[in-house]
Design a protein around this motif. Structure first.
Motif, PDB file in Angstrom:
ATOM      1  N   PRO A  72     -10.861   3.022   4.073  1.00  9.08           N
ATOM      2  CA  PRO A  72     -10.895   2.997   2.644  1.00  9.08           C
ATOM      3  C   PRO A  72     -11.047   1.495   2.203  1.00  9.08           C
ATOM      4  N   PRO A  73     -11.100   0.469   1.864  1.00 11.76           N
ATOM      5  CA  PRO A  73     -11.294   1.470   0.201  1.00 11.76           C
ATOM      6  C   PRO A  73     -12.992   1.983   0.076  1.00 11.76           C
ATOM      7  N   ILE A  74     -14.092   1.160   0.974  1.00 11.77           N
ATOM      8  CA  ILE A  74     -14.898   1.284   1.110  1.00 11.77           C
ATOM      9  C   ILE A  74     -15.861   2.483   0.635  1.00 11.77           C
ATOM     10  N   ASP A  75     -15.493   3.278   1.601  1.00  8.91           N
ATOM     11  CA  ASP A  75     -15.195   5.414   1.611  1.00  8.91           C
ATOM     12  C   ASP A  75     -14.549   5.940   0.572  1.00  8.91           C
ATOM     13  N   SER A  76     -14.135   5.921   0.257  1.00 10.15           N
ATOM     14  CA  SER A  76     -13.410   6.112  -1.457  1.00 10.15           C
ATOM     15  C   SER A  76     -14.130   6.474  -2.424  1.00 10.15           C
ATOM     16  N   ASN A  77     -12.958   6.970  -3.168  1.00  9.44           N
ATOM     17  CA  ASN A  77     -13.435   6.764  -5.063  1.00  9.44           C
ATOM     18  C   ASN A  77     -12.050   7.001  -5.293  1.00  9.44           C
ATOM     19  N   PRO A  78     -12.705   7.642  -6.815  1.00 14.21           N
ATOM     20  CA  PRO A  78     -11.202   6.911  -7.626  1.00 14.21           C
ATOM     21  C   PRO A  78     -10.795   8.525  -7.401  1.00 14.21           C
ATOM     22  N   PRO A  79      -9.204   8.266  -7.744  1.00 16.75           N
ATOM     23  CA  PRO A  79      -8.722   7.296  -8.408  1.00 16.75           C
ATOM     24  C   PRO A  79      -8.098   6.632  -6.791  1.00 16.75           C
ATOM     25  N   MET A  80      -8.378   7.128  -5.913  1.00 16.43           N
ATOM     26  CA  MET A  80      -7.972   6.273  -4.798  1.00 16.43           C
ATOM     27  C   MET A  80      -8.191   5.378  -4.676  1.00 16.43           C
ATOM     28  N   HIS A  81      -9.406   4.990  -4.716  1.00 17.78           N
ATOM     29  CA  HIS A  81     -10.225   3.997  -4.254  1.00 17.78           C
ATOM     30  C   HIS A  81      -9.299   2.120  -5.214  1.00 17.78           C
ATOM     31  N   ARG A  82      -8.592   2.756  -6.313  1.00 19.79           N
ATOM     32  CA  ARG A  82      -8.711   1.472  -6.952  1.00 19.79           C
ATOM     33  C   ARG A  82      -7.376   1.087  -6.240  1.00 19.79           C
ATOM     34  N   SER A  83      -6.564   1.932  -5.879  1.00 22.51           N
ATOM     35  CA  SER A  83      -5.043   1.960  -5.258  1.00 22.51           C
ATOM     36  C   SER A  83      -5.149   1.370  -4.368  1.00 22.51           C
ATOM     37  N   VAL A  84      -6.086   1.484  -2.876  1.00 22.73           N
ATOM     38  CA  VAL A  84      -6.293   1.175  -1.754  1.00 22.73           C
ATOM     39  C   VAL A  84      -6.517   0.290  -2.318  1.00 22.73           C
ATOM     40  N   ARG A  85      -7.451  -0.692  -2.627  1.00 21.63           N
ATOM     41  CA  ARG A  85      -7.248  -2.153  -3.255  1.00 21.63           C
ATOM     42  C   ARG A  85      -6.375  -3.120  -4.268  1.00 21.63           C
ATOM     43  N   ASN A  86      -5.687  -2.245  -4.738  1.00 24.91           N
ATOM     44  CA  ASN A  86      -4.307  -2.901  -5.674  1.00 24.91           C
ATOM     45  C   ASN A  86      -3.790  -3.313  -3.972  1.00 24.91           C
ATOM     46  N   LEU A  87      -3.836  -2.306  -2.891  1.00 24.01           N
ATOM     47  CA  LEU A  87      -2.661  -3.133  -1.589  1.00 24.01           C
ATOM     48  C   LEU A  87      -3.397  -3.503  -0.730  1.00 24.01           C
ATOM     49  N   GLU A  88      -4.534  -4.262  -1.078  1.00 28.67           N
ATOM     50  CA  GLU A  88      -4.781  -5.508  -0.214  1.00 28.67           C
ATOM     51  C   GLU A  88      -5.006  -6.589  -0.931  1.00 28.67           C
ATOM     52  N   SER A  89      -5.155  -6.462  -2.373  1.00 25.98           N
ATOM     53  CA  SER A  89      -6.075  -7.847  -2.816  1.00 25.98           C
ATOM     54  C   SER A  89      -4.872  -9.161  -3.032  1.00 25.98           C
ATOM     55  N   PRO A  90      -3.240  -8.265  -3.061  1.00 26.84           N
ATOM     56  CA  PRO A  90      -2.736  -9.696  -3.785  1.00 26.84           C
ATOM     57  C   PRO A  90      -2.535 -10.592  -2.144  1.00 26.84           C
ATOM     58  N   TYR A  91      -3.254  -9.648  -1.631  1.00 31.38           N
ATOM     59  CA  TYR A  91      -3.172 -11.270   0.133  1.00 31.38           C
ATOM     60  C   TYR A  91      -4.411 -11.426   0.118  1.00 31.38           C
ATOM     61  N   LEU A  92      -5.905 -11.036  -0.090  1.00 29.11           N
ATOM     62  CA  LEU A  92      -7.036 -11.747  -0.607  1.00 29.11           C
ATOM     63  C   LEU A  92      -7.173 -13.091  -1.538  1.00 29.11           C
ATOM     64  N   SER A  93      -6.429 -13.235  -3.108  1.00 31.31           N
ATOM     65  CA  SER A  93      -6.504 -13.938  -3.861  1.00 31.31           C
ATOM     66  C   SER A  93      -6.866 -15.508  -3.485  1.00 31.31           C
ATOM     67  N   PRO A  94      -6.911 -16.007  -4.539  1.00 29.03           N
ATOM     68  CA  PRO A  94      -7.206 -17.255  -4.019  1.00 29.03           C
ATOM     69  C   PRO A  94      -5.821 -18.071  -3.593  1.00 29.03           C
ATOM     70  N   LYS A  95      -4.841 -17.584  -4.795  1.00 27.83           N
ATOM     71  CA  LYS A  95      -3.970 -18.337  -4.328  1.00 27.83           C
ATOM     72  C   LYS A  95      -2.891 -18.001  -2.762  1.00 27.83           C
ATOM     73  N   ALA A  96      -3.080 -16.387  -2.421  1.00 27.60           N
ATOM     74  CA  ALA A  96      -2.863 -16.409  -1.178  1.00 27.60           C
ATOM     75  C   ALA A  96      -3.729 -17.131  -0.232  1.00 27.60           C
ATOM     76  N   LEU A  97      -4.780 -17.494  -0.742  1.00 25.52           N
ATOM     77  CA  LEU A  97      -5.165 -17.743   0.455  1.00 25.52           C
ATOM     78  C   LEU A  97      -5.348 -18.827   1.021  1.00 25.52           C
ATOM     79  N   SER A  98      -5.263 -20.237  -0.970  1.00 27.89           N
ATOM     80  CA  SER A  98      -4.878 -21.130  -0.459  1.00 27.89           C
ATOM     81  C   SER A  98      -3.245 -21.651   0.621  1.00 27.89           C
ATOM     82  N   ALA A  99      -2.747 -20.797   0.486  1.00 30.91           N
ATOM     83  CA  ALA A  99      -1.894 -20.514   1.703  1.00 30.91           C
ATOM     84  C   ALA A  99      -2.872 -20.486   3.322  1.00 30.91           C
ATOM     85  N   LEU A 100      -3.227 -19.628   3.532  1.00 29.58           N
ATOM     86  CA  LEU A 100      -4.188 -20.323   4.734  1.00 29.58           C
ATOM     87  C   LEU A 100      -4.978 -20.983   5.115  1.00 29.58           C
ATOM     88  N   GLU A 101      -5.334 -21.895   3.981  1.00 27.65           N
ATOM     89  CA  GLU A 101      -6.725 -23.207   4.136  1.00 27.65           C
ATOM     90  C   GLU A 101      -6.452 -23.641   5.320  1.00 27.65           C
TER      91      GLU A 101
END
Ligand code: HEM
Length: 416
Positions: A88-117
């Motif tokens: 998951p999420p690449i093998d997932s379909n709705p509704p699981m797919h979106r909910s897994v992405r929601n867990l990951e996306s805060p850590y891969l957002s531009p704001k989170a990544l500016s701290a890693l830059e």
């Protein structure tokens, strides 16, 4: 005397034997042919699949998760030679797919990544600094394939052990590039060892203090059905993050270096105009997308561009073709930094669009900045320029080896 009738090869029927895996050098030419003569093409090869080539058609397929499903079985073309876990999420379909992405996306957002830059910059700068005085290196093996795994491993996963990193790199390489070339028994072993490592990593992280990173996001968040992910699902999510994080940015880097050497004057022009680096990276990725095709399966009968696709049929969306579709791009084969509309397909489109694209773009900008700051006059070391791996399903433009020469550049004004 009347000349005997010569049977003209039927382009469409010849193309109908197209395989999912094509040698690197022919894939682009065939993509051009398919775009002009049969944009939706059925092939009987590899268990049968439809090749979808036009930009507009791929947009509609990829945006419709109800009609076109993803998954780890019966979707990939050709079938996997090794049993893969659910990722998951690449093998997932709705509704699981979106909910897994929601867990990951805060850590891969531009704001989170500016701290890693700063950390990303440090990793890349040190690697390039070590290579600069040598005057030559294999830029694929010594740089491009080294920094993305290091970033993923240390900055996303919070790990340090170099031996562990090497084992992960080995498994990723076996199961991506080697997927259709290695002995299936070796692939099964690699997958089994990797599964074991992933599960041990999940157990280790469950028993350590929380650190609010992407692994914690997966361990402690809730998905569809108001439940946490199981350990197997977390392990699968870590595996696809590892695949995404290790290889694709590596190939994009090598492809960029090839482009920079091939385009006369581009290296020095970008050094003087660094604000154009992101556009140059984007355009290089349009012409040489590291991921060239992605599969889907039709959930019900559907018509694409006049062709009826039956429920259960597999599709392969050809990003390589979409990225040079003349209906989408003016003079599609030209490397052009001033394209106004840029709906590049390199990171996919729709709900499964690459969740790591911001990290990839950031890393690519930094690696190009560091190359331009520390090396100059890059050129191919050998006449054969680079050794590219043949396409393996879902991938193309995978660069194995790229020996180059250059002169070290002493940091001048404006560079710390
Ligand atoms: C140049 C670099 C990259 C390229 C070209 C690329 C390409 C892609 C593409 C085309 C997809 C869409 C797959 C589909 O629609 O079936 C995708 C999805 C994904 N990518 Fe990337 N990727 C890159 C970098 C990364 C990085 C750095 C990460 C991890 C940090 C990553 C993680 C993922 C994940 C987890 C997905 C699945 C998203 C979903 O299914 O919702 N990728 N990537």
């Amino acid at each position: 005397m009347v000349a005997p009738e010569v049977e003209q090869p039927d382009e469409k029927s010849e193309l109908a034997n197209i395989r999912a895996m094509l040698p690197t050098e022919t894939a682009k030419g065939l993509s051009r042919q398919m775009l002009s003569s049969c944009p939706v093409l059925h092939s009987d090869a590899d268990g049968g699949f439809w090749m979808i080539n036009r930009h507009a058609d791929i947009m509609s397929v990829m945006q419709d998760q109800e009609a076109f499903v993803n998954g780890n079985k019966g979707v990939r073309v050709p079938d996997e030679p090794v049993e893969r876990p659910y990722l998951p999420p690449i093998d997932s379909n709705p509704p699981m797919h979106r909910s897994v992405r929601n867990l990951e996306s805060p850590y891969l957002s531009p704001k989170a990544l500016s701290a890693l830059e700063p950390g990303i910059r440090r990793i890349i700068r040190v690697l390039v600094a070590d290579l600069a005085p040598l005057g030559r290196c294999d830029i694929a093996k010594d740089l491009a394939q080294v920094f993305p795994p290091k970033i993923t491993f240390t900055l996303l996963f919070g790990l340090e052990d170099e031996d562990e990193l090497e084992r992960l790199r080995h498994w990723v390489r076996m199961l991506s590039y080697g997927r259709y070339e290695e002995d299936p028994a070796d692939l099964r072993n690699a997958q089994a060892e990797w599964n074991e490592w992933n599960h041990a990593f999940v157990t280790r992280r469950r028993s350590t203090a929380r650190r609010d990173d992407i692994i914690d996001g997966l361990l402690y968040g809730q998905v569809a059905g108001d439940r946490p992910l199981t350990d197997a699902e977390v392990a699968g999510a870590i595996e696809i993050l590892t695949f995404g994080g290790f290889d694709t940015t590596a190939d994009a880097t090598s492809n960029f270096v090839v482009r920079m050497i091939d385009e006369p004057g581009l290296e020095s022009w970008l050094r003087e105009n660094p604000e154009h680096i992101p556009a140059a990276v984007e355009e290089a990725m349009r012409l040489e997308p590291p991921v060239t095709t992605r599969p889907r399966r039709a959930a019900h009968d559907v018509v694409i561009n006049g062709q009826t696709i039956k429920a259960g049929d597999r599709l392969l969306c050809n990003y390589l073709a979409a990225n040079i579709d003349p209906d989408e791009w003016e003079a599609p084969d030209r490397f052009n930094l001033s394209r106004r509309r840029n709906r590049v397909m390199t990171f996919g489109v729709g709900p499964h669009r690459c969740i790591g694209s911001t990290l990839a773009r950031l890393s690519l900008r930094i690696v190009v900045e560091e190359l331009l700051a520390q090396l100059q006059d890059l050129r191919f070391e050998t006449p054969e320029r680079e050794r590219r791996l043949s396409i393996s399903a879902g991938r193309w433009r995978a660069v194995d080896s790229l020996p180059v020469q250059y002169r070290p550049l002493v940091r001048g004004e404006g560079h710390e």
